[in-house]
Each structure stands twice: as C-alpha cells, then as structure tokens.
Scaffold this active site. Structure first.
Site, PDB file in Angstrom:
ATOM      1  N   ARG A 123       0.823  -1.230   0.000  1.00 19.48           N
ATOM      2  CA  ARG A 123       0.000   0.000   0.000  1.00 19.48           C
ATOM      3  C   ARG A 123       0.855   1.278   0.000  1.00 19.48           C
ATOM      4  NH1 ARG A 123      -2.620  -3.525   3.272  1.00 19.48           N
ATOM      5  NH2 ARG A 123      -4.529  -4.352   2.348  1.00 19.48           N
ATOM      6  N   LYS A 145       3.435  11.320 -11.769  1.00 21.31           N
ATOM      7  CA  LYS A 145       2.570  10.430 -12.556  1.00 21.31           C
ATOM      8  C   LYS A 145       3.303   9.105 -12.707  1.00 21.31           C
ATOM      9  CE  LYS A 145      -0.145  13.500 -15.521  1.00 21.31           C
ATOM     10  NZ  LYS A 145      -0.393  13.892 -16.915  1.00 21.31           N
ATOM     11  N   GLU A 187      10.859  18.053 -25.704  1.00 19.23           N
ATOM     12  CA  GLU A 187      10.071  18.377 -24.496  1.00 19.23           C
ATOM     13  C   GLU A 187      10.593  19.666 -23.853  1.00 19.23           C
ATOM     14  OE1 GLU A 187       7.334  16.881 -23.524  1.00 19.23           O
ATOM     15  OE2 GLU A 187       7.410  14.994 -24.644  1.00 19.23           O
ATOM     16  N   LYS A 229       8.349  22.806 -14.660  1.00 19.55           N
ATOM     17  CA  LYS A 229       7.396  21.717 -14.418  1.00 19.55           C
ATOM     18  C   LYS A 229       6.978  21.689 -12.948  1.00 19.55           C
ATOM     19  CE  LYS A 229       5.817  17.137 -15.081  1.00 19.55           C
ATOM     20  NZ  LYS A 229       5.838  15.854 -15.724  1.00 19.55           N
ATOM     21  N   GLU A 239      -3.821  17.363 -12.408  1.00 22.07           N
ATOM     22  CA  GLU A 239      -4.251  17.725 -13.756  1.00 22.07           C
ATOM     23  C   GLU A 239      -5.737  18.068 -13.844  1.00 22.07           C
ATOM     24  OE1 GLU A 239      -2.235  15.601 -16.883  1.00 22.07           O
ATOM     25  OE2 GLU A 239      -3.771  16.181 -18.317  1.00 22.07           O
ATOM     26  N   ARG A 243      -2.081  21.817 -15.578  1.00 19.92           N
ATOM     27  CA  ARG A 243      -1.114  20.759 -15.941  1.00 19.92           C
ATOM     28  C   ARG A 243      -1.343  20.249 -17.371  1.00 19.92           C
ATOM     29  NH1 ARG A 243       1.323  16.024 -11.975  1.00 19.92           N
ATOM     30  NH2 ARG A 243       2.648  15.079 -13.572  1.00 19.92           N
ATOM     31  N   ASN A 247       0.576  19.037 -22.253  1.00 14.90           N
ATOM     32  CA  ASN A 247       0.213  18.194 -23.401  1.00 14.90           C
ATOM     33  C   ASN A 247       0.311  18.956 -24.725  1.00 14.90           C
ATOM     34  OD1 ASN A 247      -0.303  16.043 -21.738  1.00 14.90           O
ATOM     35  ND2 ASN A 247      -2.440  16.630 -21.423  1.00 14.90           N
ATOM     36  N   HIS A 250       0.953  17.251 -28.019  1.00 15.61           N
ATOM     37  CA  HIS A 250       0.712  15.817 -27.832  1.00 15.61           C
ATOM     38  C   HIS A 250      -0.525  15.324 -28.581  1.00 15.61           C
ATOM     39  CE1 HIS A 250       3.817  16.310 -24.919  1.00 15.61           C
ATOM     40  NE2 HIS A 250       3.740  15.073 -24.479  1.00 15.61           N
ATOM     41  N   HIS A 254       0.028  12.236 -30.750  1.00 16.87           N
ATOM     42  CA  HIS A 254      -0.582  10.916 -30.522  1.00 16.87           C
ATOM     43  C   HIS A 254      -1.212  10.378 -31.798  1.00 16.87           C
ATOM     44  CE1 HIS A 254      -0.903  11.606 -25.920  1.00 16.87           C
ATOM     45  NE2 HIS A 254       0.180  10.928 -26.233  1.00 16.87           N
ATOM     46  N   HIS A 267       8.242   8.779 -29.433  1.00 20.15           N
ATOM     47  CA  HIS A 267       7.214   9.668 -28.887  1.00 20.15           C
ATOM     48  C   HIS A 267       7.605  11.156 -29.022  1.00 20.15           C
ATOM     49  CE1 HIS A 267       4.126  11.149 -26.205  1.00 20.15           C
ATOM     50  NE2 HIS A 267       5.042  11.691 -25.433  1.00 20.15           N
TER      51      HIS A 267
HETATM   52  P1  NAD Z   1      12.664   4.829 -22.235  1.00 21.27           P
HETATM   53  O1  NAD Z   1      12.515   4.737 -20.790  1.00 21.27           O
HETATM   54  O2  NAD Z   1      12.121   3.713 -23.062  1.00 21.27           O
HETATM   55  O3  NAD Z   1      14.213   5.017 -22.584  1.00 21.27           O
HETATM   56  C1  NAD Z   1      14.615   5.088 -23.933  1.00 21.27           C
HETATM   57  C2  NAD Z   1      15.758   4.099 -24.217  1.00 21.27           C
HETATM   58  O4  NAD Z   1      16.973   4.622 -23.682  1.00 21.27           O
HETATM   59  C3  NAD Z   1      15.581   2.739 -23.576  1.00 21.27           C
HETATM   60  O5  NAD Z   1      16.072   1.747 -24.434  1.00 21.27           O
HETATM   61  C4  NAD Z   1      16.451   2.837 -22.326  1.00 21.27           C
HETATM   62  O6  NAD Z   1      16.873   1.590 -21.837  1.00 21.27           O
HETATM   63  C5  NAD Z   1      17.604   3.633 -22.853  1.00 21.27           C
HETATM   64  N1  NAD Z   1      18.382   4.379 -21.866  1.00 21.27           N
HETATM   65  C6  NAD Z   1      17.935   5.032 -20.774  1.00 21.27           C
HETATM   66  N2  NAD Z   1      18.922   5.716 -20.207  1.00 21.27           N
HETATM   67  C7  NAD Z   1      20.032   5.484 -20.933  1.00 21.27           C
HETATM   68  C8  NAD Z   1      21.369   5.927 -20.839  1.00 21.27           C
HETATM   69  N3  NAD Z   1      21.756   6.829 -19.926  1.00 21.27           N
HETATM   70  N4  NAD Z   1      22.262   5.472 -21.748  1.00 21.27           N
HETATM   71  C9  NAD Z   1      21.873   4.600 -22.725  1.00 21.27           C
HETATM   72  N5  NAD Z   1      20.607   4.180 -22.880  1.00 21.27           N
HETATM   73  C10 NAD Z   1      19.708   4.615 -21.993  1.00 21.27           C
HETATM   74  O7  NAD Z   1      12.005   6.173 -22.821  1.00 21.27           O
HETATM   75  P2  NAD Z   1      11.806   7.639 -22.220  1.00 21.27           P
HETATM   76  O8  NAD Z   1      11.679   8.511 -23.405  1.00 21.27           O
HETATM   77  O9  NAD Z   1      12.801   7.970 -21.174  1.00 21.27           O
HETATM   78  O10 NAD Z   1      10.393   7.544 -21.489  1.00 21.27           O
HETATM   79  C11 NAD Z   1       9.220   7.263 -22.199  1.00 21.27           C
HETATM   80  C12 NAD Z   1       8.181   6.821 -21.201  1.00 21.27           C
HETATM   81  O11 NAD Z   1       7.931   7.867 -20.296  1.00 21.27           O
HETATM   82  C13 NAD Z   1       6.835   6.459 -21.824  1.00 21.27           C
HETATM   83  O12 NAD Z   1       6.390   5.240 -21.287  1.00 21.27           O
HETATM   84  C14 NAD Z   1       5.911   7.595 -21.386  1.00 21.27           C
HETATM   85  O13 NAD Z   1       4.586   7.177 -21.211  1.00 21.27           O
HETATM   86  C15 NAD Z   1       6.537   7.993 -20.087  1.00 21.27           C
HETATM   87  N6  NAD Z   1       6.282   9.393 -19.693  1.00 21.27           N
HETATM   88  C16 NAD Z   1       5.819   9.614 -18.447  1.00 21.27           C
HETATM   89  C17 NAD Z   1       5.601  10.898 -18.023  1.00 21.27           C
HETATM   90  C18 NAD Z   1       5.154  11.139 -16.616  1.00 21.27           C
HETATM   91  O14 NAD Z   1       4.824  12.283 -16.285  1.00 21.27           O
HETATM   92  N7  NAD Z   1       5.170  10.148 -15.776  1.00 21.27           N
HETATM   93  C19 NAD Z   1       5.839  11.983 -18.863  1.00 21.27           C
HETATM   94  C20 NAD Z   1       6.323  11.726 -20.147  1.00 21.27           C
HETATM   95  C21 NAD Z   1       6.544  10.424 -20.567  1.00 21.27           C
HETATM   96  N1  GLY Z   2       3.987  14.776 -18.905  1.00 23.73           N
HETATM   97  C1  GLY Z   2       2.747  15.304 -18.502  1.00 23.73           C
HETATM   98  C2  GLY Z   2       2.613  15.513 -17.034  1.00 23.73           C
HETATM   99  O1  GLY Z   2       3.472  15.235 -16.238  1.00 23.73           O
HETATM  100  O2  GLY Z   2       1.600  15.963 -16.630  1.00 23.73           O
END
Ligand code: NAD
Ligand code: GLY
Length: 362
Positions: A123, A145, A187, A229, A239, A243, A247, A250, A254, A267
């Site tokens: 929990r 998030k 971003e 942020k 949100e 917030r 987007n 986006h 998308h 992305h």
């Molecule tokens: P990711 O986590 O898939 O990383 C991209 C690639 O880089 C992967 O293959 C990873 O293993 C590799 N990698 C990571 N760090 C590295 C390093 N230092 N050196 C070499 N390789 C490395 O992608 P991302 O773009 O970081 O994240 C995308 C995800 O984030 C999506 O699932 C999306 O939904 C989520 N997201 C969440 C929020 C939020 O607010 N929580 C906001 C935006 C995106």
């Molecule tokens: N990436 C969108 C948020 O954090 O709200």
C-alpha cells in the site's frame, strides 16, 4: 561542480530535485537526507543497469543501505502488468518491508513502472527517481505520474505518487542514443513555447551547445525545465487544469503515433511534429504572430527534430483525433501557444477545419 537544487513544494509530499554532472555517487547521501532507510531495491533494465548499477550500488552501500538490483527487459512493450509482477517478485524475494524503498534507475518506462510499484507495494513505500534519459530528466521523473500500459490503452493504469527525491546526473546522457536525446530536446522546447519566453530565447541562443551535450548548458536547461514543471505541478498536481498545458503538441503527436503504429517515430519526435502543427493552428486562430510561429518551427527543425505530419489523408487524422468519446461529444480541448511563452486552451469542434491548417507530408 555545480549542483542545482529545485524544490517541489507539495506540503508533506514535497521533495528536492538535485541536478549536477558526475553526482551519481551522491545518491546514498541524498537518500539519507530524505530520511530513507533499510533495503534499497534498484529497479532498472538490461541496458541501463550494466552502465550505472555499480556506481549506484557503491554509493548506496557506502551510505549504509542494502542495495539489491531488479533488472527488467528494456522497452515500452514491457511497460505492463506482467513486468510489474516481476518487480513485486523481486521486492518480495529481497524481503522489502515498509522501512525500505525503491530507486528507479532508467528512462521514463522504468520511472513510471517503478513508481507505480512503489505506490502499490504494501500500500505504498517510498521511492527515489534517478532518470537517465533527457526526456525523463525534464518531464517524467518530476510530478508523480506513475503507471503502466494496458492492451486497451497507454498509461491506463496508474497513480499520482510523488518521489521522495530526484537525482539527475547529466553525464548519464553521454551514453544515450542520439534519437532518444533529441526527444528530450523536444520536451524542453515545449516548456519554452507555452510557459517561458526567456527559456525559449536561451534555447535559440544555446541550442547547439545542448546538442553537443555540453554539461553546463545541460545543467542549466534541465534545471530550468524542472523548475517550470515543478511550478505547474505545485499549481495543479492532479491535472484539473493548468497541468494539461504540458500536453502541448501531444494531441496531433498521438495521432501520428497511432497512424504509424508506434514504429516510425519515437514519442518525442511525434510530439515535435505536433508542436509545429499547434504553432500553425495558434497562428491561424490569431493567438500568435507569423513570426512567432516561424521561430517555433525553425528551432524545432534546427535542433534536428521532424516537423511535418506523415503523408496520410486528413480524414485519417480526423478519425485518429475523434477516437475518444469525450472528443466526439464535447469537441477537442486543444492546447495553443499564445505568442511565445504563454498558452491558451481552445475547444475545437470542427476537426476537418483544424486539419486544413496543418502541414501534411512536406
Ligand atoms: P525509455 O525509458 O524507453 O528510454 C529510452 C531508451 O533509452 C531505452 O532503451 C532505455 O533503456 C535507454 N536508456 C535510458 N537511459 C540510458 C542511458 N543513460 N544510456 C543509454 N541508454 C539509456 O524512454 P523515455 O523517453 O525515457 O520515457 C518514455 C516513457 O515515459 C513512456 O512510457 C511515457 O509514457 C513515459 N512518460 C511519463 C511521463 C510522466 O509524467 N510520468 C511523462 C512523459 C513520458
Ligand atoms: N507529462 C505530462 C505531465 O506530467 O503531466
């Protein structure tokens, strides 16, 4: 060595983001400062763990924690309930109790999954974010998030759950593939376009330094993005309003991802295309000048990101945009830029007219 500190002020859920170059070894001390104790379950993947686990393990051990590694397969396709179960298995095998914590070491996929495991295991146990992609350093590691994908939709299962601390070492970006790095740049530009004109001007001036991964320029850009942020999240943690501005770009981004089956663009690349279209739409709606729109497109292009919608008929985009029942009933809430550095949200009912403004296949 410069270490910037950004405080996220959310009452009892407040935390600090430490941003530096070569500061990964201070993780143990930061966890101590954050009041954590016991076993540190480090959730990472098969790409990132070989690069950074040893340093993380050493730092945690030195500070008196018991570090254990839970290494997952790499990729968005593993951001699901089966992989989440692997995390829970690892936590139980290591005997994690409420007096222990999780460290997310990786990009946004790892951060979102490890954060959700932390929100739900027993929990809720504390967690710390150590983001290693540019996108996760400026966006996903801040704001709480967390979640996983479901076969019926991306990020459909999750929780708002704030970390206890975030440690960002920009030198970890030196091993990041170029395309992934550029996604983070997209971003970063977004924050300038809709929330901070001065930051946009900084990116126009220092963009190439960032592309060369200059450490001081990165510390500055990541800190400023995190600060922006943080202010958004402090105003609207769940949100309910502001917030949603994050987007920007986006909505059409998308649609691009859907139409190309999530394979052609990363992305961040799809979002960059979406931002260029959002700037064109904002200009057409009279919210920004042609010059502002051109500055936005020029910066995105100059920093190596794509700008044009892939060549599908406008009707295919309309179909992708109207997928959501809420959109069909109430129109689309579209995020526009107001000049550069500000934003407004516009309810759009005529999606065909919206697509007429966009640039397809150029
Ligand atoms: P990711 O986590 O898939 O990383 C991209 C690639 O880089 C992967 O293959 C990873 O293993 C590799 N990698 C990571 N760090 C590295 C390093 N230092 N050196 C070499 N390789 C490395 O992608 P991302 O773009 O970081 O994240 C995308 C995800 O984030 C999506 O699932 C999306 O939904 C989520 N997201 C969440 C929020 C939020 O607010 N929580 C906001 C935006 C995106
Ligand atoms: N990436 C969108 C948020 O954090 O709200």
């Amino acid at each position: 060595m410069t270490v910037e500190n950004i405080h996220v002020s959310l009452g009892e859920r407040s935390y600090d983001i430490k941003i530096g170059a070569g500061n990964l070894g201070t993780l143990g001390a930061l966890c101590r400062e954050a009041g954590l104790s016991g076993t540190a379950a480090v959730v990472s993947n098969t790409t990132v763990a070989p690069l950074y686990w040893e340093r993380v393990r050493g730092s945690l051990q030195e500070a008196g924690f018991r570090p254990v590694l839970i290494s997952l397969p790499d990729g968005e396709s593993y951001k699901n309930s089966r992989t989440l179960d692997l995390i829970y298995d690892g936590l139980m095998d290591a005997g994690l109790d409420r007096g222990s914590f999780i460290v997310a070491l990786g990009g946004g996929v790892i951060g979102d999954m490890a954060g959700f495991a932390a929100a739900s295991y027993l929990r809720g146990i504390p967690f710390v974010q150590v983001p290693t992609t540019l996108l996760s350093q400026v966006d996903s590691s801040v704001g709480g998030k967390t979640g996983i994908n479901h076969p019926k939709g991306k990020n459909m299962i999750g929780a708002f759950y704030q970390p206890r601390a975030v440690l960002i070492d920009v030198t970890t970006l030196e091993t990041l593939p170029e395309r992934e790095f550029l996604c983070g740049i997209g971003e970063i530009i977004k924050y300038g376009v809709v929330l901070d004109a001065g930051f946009f001007a900084f990116l126009e001036e220092k963009g190439e330094l960032l592309l060369r991964r200059d450490r001081e320029a990165l510390i500055h850009a990541v800190s400023r993005a995190c600060a922006i942020k943080a202010r958004v999240v402090e105003t609207d943690e769940r949100e309910g309003g502001l917030r949603a501005v994050l987007n920007y770009g986006h909505t059409l981004g998308h649609a691009v991802e859907t139409l190309t089956g999530y394979t052609r663009y990363l992305h961040g690349e799809a979002v960059a295309i979406g931002m260029v279209q959002a700037a064109l739409i904002s200009e057409k709606f009279g919210f920004c000048s042609r010059e502002d729109g051109e500055r936005i497109t020029a910066l995105i292009k100059r920093l190596g990101l794509p700008t044009a919608l892939p060549d599908f008929p406008p009707a295919a985009y309309v179909e992708a945009l109207s997928h959501d029942k809420k959109v069909r009933e109430n129109g689309l809430l579209f995020i526009c830029n107001q000049g550069i550095g500000d934003h407004r949200m516009e309810r759009v009912n005529d999606l065909n007219a919206l697509l007429e403004i966009c640039r397809i296949g150029e």
